[in-house]
Design an enzyme around this catalytic site. Structure first.
Site, PDB file in Angstrom:
ATOM      1  N   VAL A   1      61.725  39.361  24.040  1.00 42.93           N
ATOM      2  CA  VAL A   1      61.391  38.435  25.123  1.00 42.93           C
ATOM      3  C   VAL A   1      62.649  37.952  25.850  1.00 42.93           C
ATOM      4  O   VAL A   1      62.717  37.984  27.078  1.00 42.93           O
ATOM      5  CB  VAL A   1      60.580  37.235  24.575  1.00 42.93           C
ATOM      6  CG1 VAL A   1      60.502  36.110  25.597  1.00 42.93           C
ATOM      7  CG2 VAL A   1      59.185  37.689  24.205  1.00 42.93           C
TER       8      VAL A   1
ATOM      9  N   GLU B   1      55.025  44.243  24.958  1.00 44.89           N
ATOM     10  CA  GLU B   1      56.020  45.273  24.668  1.00 44.89           C
ATOM     11  C   GLU B   1      55.482  46.605  25.188  1.00 44.89           C
ATOM     12  O   GLU B   1      54.287  46.871  25.100  1.00 44.89           O
ATOM     13  CB  GLU B   1      56.277  45.350  23.163  1.00 44.89           C
ATOM     14  CG  GLU B   1      57.113  44.176  22.685  1.00 44.89           C
ATOM     15  CD  GLU B   1      57.247  44.108  21.176  1.00 44.89           C
ATOM     16  OE1 GLU B   1      57.129  45.149  20.521  1.00 44.89           O
ATOM     17  OE2 GLU B   1      57.469  42.997  20.661  1.00 44.89           O
TER      18      GLU B   1
ATOM     19  N   CYS C   1      52.980  39.640  17.554  1.00 41.26           N
ATOM     20  CA  CYS C   1      52.340  38.437  18.114  1.00 41.26           C
ATOM     21  C   CYS C   1      50.944  38.144  17.562  1.00 41.26           C
ATOM     22  O   CYS C   1      50.725  37.087  16.974  1.00 41.26           O
ATOM     23  CB  CYS C   1      52.283  38.554  19.625  1.00 41.26           C
ATOM     24  SG  CYS C   1      53.919  38.462  20.373  1.00 41.26           S
TER      25      CYS C   1
ATOM     26  N   LYS D   1      50.573  36.913  13.751  1.00 36.66           N
ATOM     27  CA  LYS D   1      51.175  35.616  13.436  1.00 36.66           C
ATOM     28  C   LYS D   1      50.568  34.503  14.290  1.00 36.66           C
ATOM     29  O   LYS D   1      50.407  33.380  13.827  1.00 36.66           O
ATOM     30  CB  LYS D   1      52.697  35.667  13.586  1.00 36.66           C
ATOM     31  CG  LYS D   1      53.224  35.532  14.985  1.00 36.66           C
ATOM     32  CD  LYS D   1      54.740  35.386  15.015  1.00 36.66           C
ATOM     33  CE  LYS D   1      55.281  35.435  16.434  1.00 36.66           C
ATOM     34  NZ  LYS D   1      54.857  34.343  17.294  1.00 36.66           N
TER      35      LYS D   1
ATOM     36  N   GLU E   1      55.379  32.980  27.192  1.00 35.16           N
ATOM     37  CA  GLU E   1      55.570  34.312  27.768  1.00 35.16           C
ATOM     38  C   GLU E   1      54.366  35.193  27.411  1.00 35.16           C
ATOM     39  O   GLU E   1      53.899  35.188  26.284  1.00 35.16           O
ATOM     40  CB  GLU E   1      56.865  34.921  27.217  1.00 35.16           C
ATOM     41  CG  GLU E   1      57.209  36.262  27.798  1.00 35.16           C
ATOM     42  CD  GLU E   1      57.121  36.275  29.313  1.00 35.16           C
ATOM     43  OE1 GLU E   1      57.819  35.500  29.970  1.00 35.16           O
ATOM     44  OE2 GLU E   1      56.333  37.075  29.852  1.00 35.16           O
TER      45      GLU E   1
ATOM     46  N   ARG F   1      56.696  45.570  13.569  1.00 32.08           N
ATOM     47  CA  ARG F   1      56.238  44.342  12.919  1.00 32.08           C
ATOM     48  C   ARG F   1      54.711  44.325  12.796  1.00 32.08           C
ATOM     49  O   ARG F   1      53.998  44.496  13.770  1.00 32.08           O
ATOM     50  CB  ARG F   1      56.739  43.111  13.692  1.00 32.08           C
ATOM     51  CG  ARG F   1      58.232  42.879  13.509  1.00 32.08           C
ATOM     52  CD  ARG F   1      58.722  41.699  14.312  1.00 32.08           C
ATOM     53  NE  ARG F   1      58.898  42.006  15.717  1.00 32.08           N
ATOM     54  CZ  ARG F   1      59.439  41.170  16.609  1.00 32.08           C
ATOM     55  NH1 ARG F   1      59.824  39.968  16.235  1.00 32.08           N
ATOM     56  NH2 ARG F   1      59.580  41.524  17.870  1.00 32.08           N
TER      57      ARG F   1
ATOM     58  N   LYS G   1      52.088  49.955  18.460  1.00 35.60           N
ATOM     59  CA  LYS G   1      51.477  50.547  19.657  1.00 35.60           C
ATOM     60  C   LYS G   1      52.503  51.469  20.304  1.00 35.60           C
ATOM     61  O   LYS G   1      53.668  51.467  19.902  1.00 35.60           O
ATOM     62  CB  LYS G   1      50.991  49.471  20.621  1.00 35.60           C
ATOM     63  CG  LYS G   1      52.096  48.661  21.256  1.00 35.60           C
ATOM     64  CD  LYS G   1      51.482  47.786  22.324  1.00 35.60           C
ATOM     65  CE  LYS G   1      52.497  46.919  22.994  1.00 35.60           C
ATOM     66  NZ  LYS G   1      51.937  46.054  24.006  1.00 35.60           N
TER      67      LYS G   1
ATOM     68  N   HIS H   1      39.276  48.899  22.874  1.00 35.33           N
ATOM     69  CA  HIS H   1      39.511  50.213  22.272  1.00 35.33           C
ATOM     70  C   HIS H   1      39.480  50.067  20.758  1.00 35.33           C
ATOM     71  O   HIS H   1      40.319  49.375  20.185  1.00 35.33           O
ATOM     72  CB  HIS H   1      40.857  50.787  22.719  1.00 35.33           C
ATOM     73  CG  HIS H   1      40.937  50.948  24.212  1.00 35.33           C
ATOM     74  ND1 HIS H   1      40.249  51.944  24.871  1.00 35.33           N
ATOM     75  CD2 HIS H   1      41.561  50.215  25.154  1.00 35.33           C
ATOM     76  CE1 HIS H   1      40.469  51.830  26.166  1.00 35.33           C
ATOM     77  NE2 HIS H   1      41.257  50.781  26.365  1.00 35.33           N
TER      78      HIS H   1
ATOM     79  N   LEU I   1      54.327  38.651  28.362  1.00 36.24           N
ATOM     80  CA  LEU I   1      54.640  40.079  28.520  1.00 36.24           C
ATOM     81  C   LEU I   1      54.185  40.879  27.308  1.00 36.24           C
ATOM     82  O   LEU I   1      54.056  40.331  26.205  1.00 36.24           O
ATOM     83  CB  LEU I   1      56.141  40.284  28.756  1.00 36.24           C
ATOM     84  CG  LEU I   1      57.160  39.839  27.692  1.00 36.24           C
ATOM     85  CD1 LEU I   1      57.202  40.795  26.526  1.00 36.24           C
ATOM     86  CD2 LEU I   1      58.535  39.728  28.310  1.00 36.24           C
TER      87      LEU I   1
HETATM   88  N1  LIG Z   1      57.615  40.359  21.406  1.00 35.88           N
HETATM   89  C1  LIG Z   1      56.628  40.067  22.258  1.00 35.88           C
HETATM   90  O1  LIG Z   1      55.912  40.941  22.753  1.00 35.88           O
HETATM   91  C2  LIG Z   1      56.355  38.636  22.643  1.00 35.88           C
HETATM   92  C3  LIG Z   1      55.519  38.364  23.734  1.00 35.88           C
HETATM   93  C4  LIG Z   1      55.293  37.050  24.088  1.00 35.88           C
HETATM   94  C5  LIG Z   1      55.867  36.013  23.357  1.00 35.88           C
HETATM   95  N2  LIG Z   1      56.650  36.310  22.284  1.00 35.88           N
HETATM   96  C6  LIG Z   1      57.268  35.194  21.540  1.00 35.88           C
HETATM   97  O2  LIG Z   1      58.632  35.093  21.954  1.00 35.88           O
HETATM   98  C7  LIG Z   1      59.457  34.669  20.862  1.00 35.88           C
HETATM   99  C8  LIG Z   1      60.569  35.684  20.633  1.00 35.88           C
HETATM  100  O3  LIG Z   1      59.972  36.905  20.229  1.00 35.88           O
HETATM  101  P1  LIG Z   1      60.810  38.268  20.199  1.00 35.88           P
HETATM  102  O4  LIG Z   1      59.832  39.346  19.913  1.00 35.88           O
HETATM  103  O5  LIG Z   1      61.655  38.346  21.398  1.00 35.88           O
HETATM  104  O6  LIG Z   1      61.731  38.011  18.907  1.00 35.88           O
HETATM  105  P2  LIG Z   1      62.972  38.881  18.408  1.00 35.88           P
HETATM  106  O7  LIG Z   1      62.996  38.727  16.948  1.00 35.88           O
HETATM  107  O8  LIG Z   1      62.927  40.232  19.024  1.00 35.88           O
HETATM  108  O9  LIG Z   1      64.243  38.142  19.050  1.00 35.88           O
HETATM  109  C9  LIG Z   1      64.692  36.884  18.673  1.00 35.88           C
HETATM  110  C10 LIG Z   1      66.214  36.846  18.836  1.00 35.88           C
HETATM  111  O10 LIG Z   1      66.628  35.503  18.700  1.00 35.88           O
HETATM  112  C11 LIG Z   1      67.886  35.485  18.020  1.00 35.88           C
HETATM  113  N3  LIG Z   1      68.091  34.135  17.485  1.00 35.88           N
HETATM  114  C12 LIG Z   1      67.407  33.496  16.515  1.00 35.88           C
HETATM  115  N4  LIG Z   1      67.884  32.241  16.353  1.00 35.88           N
HETATM  116  C13 LIG Z   1      68.878  32.075  17.262  1.00 35.88           C
HETATM  117  C14 LIG Z   1      69.737  31.003  17.587  1.00 35.88           C
HETATM  118  N5  LIG Z   1      69.659  29.834  16.978  1.00 35.88           N
HETATM  119  N6  LIG Z   1      70.643  31.194  18.548  1.00 35.88           N
HETATM  120  C15 LIG Z   1      70.733  32.390  19.193  1.00 35.88           C
HETATM  121  N7  LIG Z   1      69.942  33.426  18.932  1.00 35.88           N
HETATM  122  C16 LIG Z   1      69.015  33.287  17.977  1.00 35.88           C
HETATM  123  C17 LIG Z   1      67.739  36.574  16.985  1.00 35.88           C
HETATM  124  O11 LIG Z   1      68.995  37.026  16.517  1.00 35.88           O
HETATM  125  C18 LIG Z   1      66.962  37.647  17.762  1.00 35.88           C
HETATM  126  O12 LIG Z   1      67.831  38.563  18.402  1.00 35.88           O
HETATM  127  C19 LIG Z   1      58.497  34.516  19.667  1.00 35.88           C
HETATM  128  O13 LIG Z   1      58.094  33.179  19.579  1.00 35.88           O
HETATM  129  C20 LIG Z   1      57.325  35.394  20.044  1.00 35.88           C
HETATM  130  O14 LIG Z   1      56.128  34.971  19.458  1.00 35.88           O
HETATM  131  C21 LIG Z   1      56.928  37.593  21.912  1.00 35.88           C
END
Ligand SMILES: NC(=O)c1ccc[n+]([C@@H]2O[C@H](COP(=O)([O-])OP(=O)(O)OC[C@H]3O[C@@H](n4cnc5c(N)ncnc54)[C@H](O)[C@@H]3O)[C@@H](O)[C@H]2O)c1
Length: 450
Positions: free
Chosen positions: A11, A155, A263, A266, A151, A330, A323, A254, A153
């Site tokens: 994200v 993946e 997402c 959790k 957010e 994850r 997917k 589907h 979006l």
């Molecule tokens: N992945 C998705 O498709 C998606 C979509 C919508 C919302 N979200 C939400 O967005 C959030 C992030 O998800 P993601 O998939 O990007 O996670 P991710 O694990 O890919 O990325 C998180 C990043 O944050 C960094 N991080 C953690 N603590 C930190 C800190 N204190 N300072 C600096 N960096 C730090 C980690 O090193 C990691 O690189 C989650 O809450 C998730 O539920 C994810």
């Protein structure tokens, strides 16, 4: 605007890169220094189509940079986004907010002049207020607001989703913060993307409710698929018939092996916990969580039924990510299904276009260089993820490579009649299995599935 993005994951990196394309000056801060070094060198640590191009162009334009020193970045920023992970907390299913609090503490220590702290991570209702209180406690005189900007979006199509979202949701309490958020999203505002301003609590709940409803839709069609198998209906026809109703829509209908990813599992669990904590238990979400968990195990059983006794058998597996078009493993169904097959005695030979590195670390499988290499002398093929390259396999070649012409397709990417024509026993989801005449073993699959 000068923007800090805390967290350079799926994200944070996509949002940061896209915001730099909107014209803002963005620095993505990640505590993973290896990740930062890689990004600085123009290497993208995750697989997301098109991301490399916009990151490189952001770096070239000098509007996108990376670092691990939050302090300096925060002192210059007008908006600080928190986009860190909020995984399930071990033991109780609540969202683990450790990273969010950690980021909030660091931000608090470095605020200098007015800034909006924007929570983009998916967090339980009330977290925005907690972050506000935490910063206020640490810095009683600081000038700041806390907004929630969940957010949406996906993946695999994250960049397009960020640039052309169905809506932007912003929860905040002050007009000053709303103005900053409008400015950040101005290019979308001009495009007439609906911008929904709500309270922080409503914004936080919108994210969970959206994901829970989508997960419910998937789970619903999966249960309908089970009924289809019992009564001789075809779930693809049924889904189409349902989805043409504009009140329902065709998306997320589907049938498959159950939802996974970073997402839905959790977030449904966290919403369930929130609902229970507040004395408003959601029976629907509870059922979705349980049905989906059971489904992944049931899929291992479905495969075992099709193959017969798995001891000493080799299964070719295509796709392991949750997917297509991502390297994210994850909560992928593969993580439940493949260990279950191994425990029943099968040897797994697998291939995934982008997930191999992660799969190797967490699964006890043999990995192969391409799709066809998995099939050499295997006792059958299982399709777990619907990557495009698996949709047009050379079926003659597949038939020659496999020891037995059996395909279990958990994504329904092939037609039973086509499979029958090529002489395969074919087991899919929510549709009658097809069996070429005289195939005794596959007759067993038909009997079991029926
Ligand atoms: N992945 C998705 O498709 C998606 C979509 C919508 C919302 N979200 C939400 O967005 C959030 C992030 O998800 P993601 O998939 O990007 O996670 P991710 O694990 O890919 O990325 C998180 C990043 O944050 C960094 N991080 C953690 N603590 C930190 C800190 N204190 N300072 C600096 N960096 C730090 C980690 O090193 C990691 O690189 C989650 O809450 C998730 O539920 C994810």
């Amino acid at each position: 605007m000068r923007i800090v993005m805390v967290g350079a994951g799926y994200v944070g990196l996509v949002s940061g890169a896209c915001l730099s394309q909107f014209g803002h000056e963005v620095i993505c801060i990640d505590k993973d220094t290896r990740r930062v070094r890689a990004l600085d060198a123009g290497m993208i640590p995750i697989y997301e189509p098109g991301l490399d191009e916009i990151v490189v162009s952001g770096i070239r334009s000098k509007r996108l940079s990376f670092g691990s020193d939050l302090g300096e970045a925060v002192r210059r920023a007008e908006a600080i986004f928190i986009a860190v992970g909020t995984p399930t907390r071990h033991g109780d299913g609540h969202a683990d907010l450790t990273h969010v609090y950690e980021a909030a503490h660091e931000i608090a220590a470095n605020l200098d002049g007015y800034a909006v702290v924007v929570n983009k991570s998916t967090v339980p209702v009330g977290t925005g207020k907690e972050v506000y209180d935490l910063i206020r406690m640490a810095r009683p005189n600081a000038d700041f607001d806390v907004a929630s900007n969940p957010e949406f979006l996906r993946e695999g199509s994250a960049i397009e989703d960020f640039r052309r979202p169905d809506r932007v949701v912003v929860g905040c309490e002050s007009e000053r913060a709303r103005e900053v958020m409008r400015e950040i999203y101005r290019p979308l505002y001009i495009n007439e993307t609906p911008m929904l301003f709500t309270s922080r609590e409503s914004a936080e709940l919108i994210k969970y409710a959206s994901n829970a409803l989508l997960a419910t839709k998937i789970t619903f069609i999966n249960e309908i698929a089970d009924i289809c198998e019992k009564v001789g209906a075809d779930v693809k026809d049924v889904a189409r018939g349902i989805g043409l109703d504009k009140r329902i829509g065709p998306k997320f209908l589907h049938a498959g092996p159950g939802f996974g990813g970073s997402c839905f599992p959790k977030d449904t669990l966290a919403l369930l916990k929130t609902s229970q904590d507040h004395g408003a238990p959601s029976r629907i979400v509870e059922a979705v969580v349980n049905v989906n968990e059971n489904r992944k195990c049931a899929m291992a059983g479905k495969i075992a039924d099709a193959f017969g006794d798995l001891r000493g058998k080799t299964i070719a597996v295509l796709g392991m990510t949750f997917k297509p078009n991502t390297d994210d493993m994850r909560e992928a169904p593969a993580l439940t299904i493949l260990p279950a097959l191994t425990a029943m005695g099968a040897h797994i030979r697998a291939y995934d276009p982008e997930g191999m590195e992660q799969a190797r670390d967490i699964l006890d499988i043999e990995t192969c260089a391409d799709a066809y290499a998995t099939m050499v002398d295997a006792d059958g093929l299982v399709i777990l993820t619907e990557w495009n390259e698996f949709r047009a396999l050379n079926l003659v070649r597949v038939g020659e490579l496999l020891k037995r012409k059996l395909i279990v397709d958990l994504r329904n990417i092939y037609e039973p009649s086509q499979m029958e024509a090529y002489g395969f026993s074919y087991v899919s989801v929510g549709r009658a299995p097809s069996t070429p005449a005289g195939d005794v073993l596959s007759r067993r699959a038909v009997t079991v599935a029926a």
